[in-house]
Design an enzyme around this catalytic site. Structure first.
Site, PDB file in Angstrom:
ATOM      1  N   CYS A   8      16.525   8.485 -19.146  1.00  0.00           N
ATOM      2  CA  CYS A   8      15.664   9.582 -19.602  1.00  0.00           C
ATOM      3  C   CYS A   8      15.112  10.355 -18.407  1.00  0.00           C
ATOM      4  O   CYS A   8      15.039  11.589 -18.425  1.00  0.00           O
ATOM      5  CB  CYS A   8      14.501   9.035 -20.434  1.00  0.00           C
ATOM      6  SG  CYS A   8      14.996   8.244 -21.972  1.00  0.00           S
TER       7      CYS A   8
ATOM      8  N   ASP B   2      -6.255   5.493  18.676  1.00  0.00           N
ATOM      9  CA  ASP B   2      -7.138   6.339  19.461  1.00  0.00           C
ATOM     10  C   ASP B   2      -8.388   5.517  19.763  1.00  0.00           C
ATOM     11  O   ASP B   2      -8.801   4.695  18.943  1.00  0.00           O
ATOM     12  CB  ASP B   2      -7.499   7.591  18.668  1.00  0.00           C
ATOM     13  CG  ASP B   2      -8.535   8.440  19.376  1.00  0.00           C
ATOM     14  OD1 ASP B   2      -8.290   8.828  20.533  1.00  0.00           O
ATOM     15  OD2 ASP B   2      -9.595   8.694  18.772  1.00  0.00           O
TER      16      ASP B   2
END
Length: 755
Positions: free
Chosen positions: A18, A422
């Site tokens: 489907c 970082d």
């Protein structure tokens, strides 16, 4: 030419075939760029190019809905998932009727096992089975007919063909049997198969509602009304009518209706559903609050800063919906298989019929084995395997403050073997404090803030005036130190930021520069007596900035400002956990090597894991270099950052993880960049969530693979067994229903996950 996107609900889909059919129907529409249909959410996300935005959007949506309907499915409102489920037993009535009508048909089978003969008359069997076949089973005929018209097949077609064959065979045997003869009929097979399929679909729908709990819970955070202060006093209005700038009164225990800033009052705010943080956050005047969070014990007045789709909650909902609507790359294999699956099954069923018939078996025996092949081959589980796991995984992750932007990030994250961080704001608190001021005129003597001379205070005020126009953490530290000293701060003129270096502008007519030592070296600024102190401070781990003045004779260094930051609580333990998982770690910093190494030592990182003096624009290049080892072996790199300047690195990494850093002031840090560049957003600044994000990725991918294995295994084992006559249609129907339920249940096990 612009690009628009649209979500639409689709009712009536039952299997992977489907999904393929709907995608093909939508893809044929003019202007459609891409389409992704999700069986678990029963929705489609469509993107198309248009030149006349508003008019074309309306036309396209109408065409989209028409295409869905022409394909044999029901177009629904995109908000159909927001509707509350009607209860645990919603939709069970057809199943209950099927069970009641099928039970008398199955009873003789049980009697045979007990040595009893309870066979019902053929007329009674016909009267019980026919309503099940053509009333309860009408949905299969309707959907199967649409599939045939579209030149494809789906689960409904297989069920309709199989059960109709069994029912028709029984009618034929009954009508052609000699008067008074006992004939073996197969009404119970067709009726029980339809009932079992309906039961399986009901259990599947019930499980689907659980996978969408995360979306429903997020939508439920939005209150229906807000209490607004007007000229006539406090008035309750729908939140849809809120405007930026409105003043809201929020009483203890109420939810904030929109994002805003506290104007009056003091309180504790529960942000657990947004950030996963279990402890309330203290809020005072000027603190930011987030719509959907719960007010504590204080009455507060809030000025609305964002409404509707611009709020943090709306962005979170959009991220979760995007992740659940998207297809994982592994789903492409399923789509390719499902496109040819039903036609192949029809061929196998016909081959089974002919093989049994040509080996001198009766037509009824041949047909029953053919029916068993048709029933057990329904590809329901195949279509649910991937989206069910993705929905459960992204939903439980959102509950704990991990927002996964798309399925690709989810699938790639478990392959990560290198994590780069970082430094400032990610591994550290990101709230540096000014520790001391060193003046060149005073022999570069280090002056703590408690013993500043008048000259030092003057230049601190100048530095704070320049930095008042900046959002950098070091700038905030300078401004805060000046306020603590009671110094006056004026607005700078012609202030500009030099990315990754510092800032420059006029303060009281003087051209002032404040930035990194590297920048000053590039500008050839002589540090003189300050040079030795700079080296000493950097060796001690301090971040150093130089205050300088531009004159007719050049740039003159005036003072050095030393800053200190602290590691985040739990950061060291979190890094240890990542290393224990066998991951390579890296810390990227714009600080000098001395300061970066000093912080790395406090975090438990090795010297070779530190990359210092990295400009913001160079982070992306460094991430790309980490993706390639010296021996040529590729690495899958995750980058963790929290600021706008981390966006290129977040995008360059295989997986970007952005920390929103919802702090006590309610400022969201990297939330905006998370929505843009990162694949995963960590809604609170807890380094431990990095391991959590990688873990939920691994567990979700494992569930996807398990589901796909079992979905394929059911068909790979079931079809040959049915073809060889070892499975009756009833057993085949039960196995097919069980396959879908088992896939959904396996995916729902992810809901028990905790970071």
């Amino acid at each position: 030419m612009s690009e628009l996107s649209c979500d639409i609900g689709i009712g009536g889909m039952t299997c992977a075939s489907c999904v393929t059919r709907v995608e093909r129907a939508i893809a044929k529409l003019p202007g459609v760029q891409s389409v992704s249909v999700n069986l678990a959410t029963e929705s489609a996300r469509v993107q198309w190019a248009t030149s006349q935005a508003e008019e074309d959007a309306q036309t396209q949506q109408a065409r989209l809905r028409r295409a869905v309907r022409d394909a044999g499915y029901e177009p629904l409102a995109a908000e159909h998932l927001e509707n509350k489920p009607e209860g645990a037993w919603a939709g069970f009535m057809p199943v209950a009727v099927g069970l009641m009508l099928s039970a008398p048909l199955v009873l003789p089978m049980l009697g045979d096992a007990l040595g009893q003969h309870w066979m019902l008359p053929a007329l009674w069997q016909f009267l019980l089975a026919t309503p099940v076949q053509f009333v309860l089973g009408a949905r299969f005929y309707k959907a199967g007919w649409h599939a045939l018209l579209a030149g494809s097949g789906n689960m409904d077609l297989l069920v309709a063909l199989g059960t109709t064959a069994g029912w028709a065979l029984s009618v034929w045997l009954w009508l052609n049997a000699p008067m008074g003869a006992m004939v073996n009929l197969y009404f119970e097979g067709s009726a029980v198969v339809i009932t079992l399929v309906l039961l399986g679909k009901w259990l599947e729908a019930r499980a689907k509602r659980q996978t969408t709990d995360a979306i429903r819970a997020l939508h439920a955070l939005r209150p229906a009304q807000a209490r607004v202060i007007t000229l006539d006093g406090e008035v309750d209005i729908p939140i849809e009518e809120l405007l930026v700038g409105d003043r809201l009164v929020v009483l203890p225990g109420e939810r904030f209706a929109a994002d805003g800033v506290v104007l009056e009052g003091e309180t504790q705010v529960d942000e657990a559903m947004l950030t996963g943080e279990p402890l309330p956050v203290h809020k005072t005047v000027e603190a930011r609050v987030t719509g959907g969070s719960i007010n504590g014990e204080g009455r507060v007045v809030v000025r609305v800063s964002a409404t509707g789709t611009a709020t943090v909650l709306a962005n979170i909902i959009r991220l979760v919906e995007d992740a659940q609507a998207a297809k994982a790359p592994i789903q492409r294999l399923v789509d390719q298989v499902s496109a040819v699956f039903v036609p192949v099954v029809l061929v196998l069923a016909l081959a089974t019929l002919l093989a049994w018939w040509f080996t001198w078996h009766s037509v009824e025996v041949s047909l029953i084995h053919c029916v068993a092949v048709l029933v057990i081959a329904c590809p329901c589980a195949l279509g649910l395997a991937t989206p069910a796991a993705i929905m459960a995984g992204t939903g439980v992750a959102a509950k704990h403050g991990i927002l996964i932007k798309d399925a690709q990030a989810l699938e790639v994250a478990h392959q990560v073997n290198t994590v780069a961080f970082d430094k400032t704001g990610t591994l550290t608190l990101g709230q540096p404090q000014l520790l001391s001021v060193l003046l060149a005129e005073e022999g570069a003597t280090s002056l703590p803030l408690t013993a500043l001379t008048q000259d030092a205070k003057h230049w601190l005020g100048v530095a704070a005036s320049l930095q008042s126009a900046s959002e950098h953490p070091l700038a905030h530290a300078v401004v805060q130190a000046a306020k603590t000293q009671g110094l006056g701060i004026t607005s700078p003129q012609d202030a500009k930021a030099v990315v990754g270096s510092g800032s420059e502008g006029k303060v009281n007519g003087q051209q002032i520069l404040l930035g990194s030592v590297r920048w000053m070296n590039e500008l050839a600024v002589p540090l003189g007596a300050l040079h030795r102190q700079v080296e000493l401070l950097q060796a001690q781990g301090a971040t150093v900035s130089v205050l300088a003045q531009r004159t007719n004779t050049g740039i003159q260094a005036i003072a050095v400002l030393a800053f200190g930051d602290q590691p985040k609580p739990g950061a060291k333990a979190a890094l240890t956990t990542l290393r224990a998982r066998g991951l390579r770690l890296a810390m990227i910093s714009g600080d000098n090597m001395g300061a970066a190494q000093a912080m790395a030592a406090r975090l438990g990182l090795m010297p070779n894991e530190v990359y210092a003096d990295v400009m913001p624009g160079d982070k992306a290049a460094l991430v790309r270099s980490l993706q390639h080892s010296p021996n040529g072996t590729p690495h899958v790199v995750a980058f963790v950052g929290d600021g706008i300047n981390d966006a290129p690195a977040l995008a360059a990494a295989d997986v970007g993880l952005a920390m929103a850093n919802l702090n006590a002031e309610g400022q969201r840090g990297g939330a905006d960049v998370a929505m843009q560049a990162a694949g995963i957003t960590l809604m609170r600044g807890d380094v431990a969530l990095v391991a959590g994000a990688l873990d939920i990725s691994a567990r979700t991918v494992a569930k996807i693979r398990q589901n796909l294995f079992w979905a394929f295994a059911y068909n790979a084992a079931g079809i040959p067994l049915a073809a060889m006559g070892y499975l009756s249609p009833v057993v085949a129907g039960a196995a097919m229903a069980l396959s879908s339920v088992s896939v959904m249940t396996n995916a729902l096990l992810l809901k028990r996950w905790k970071p």
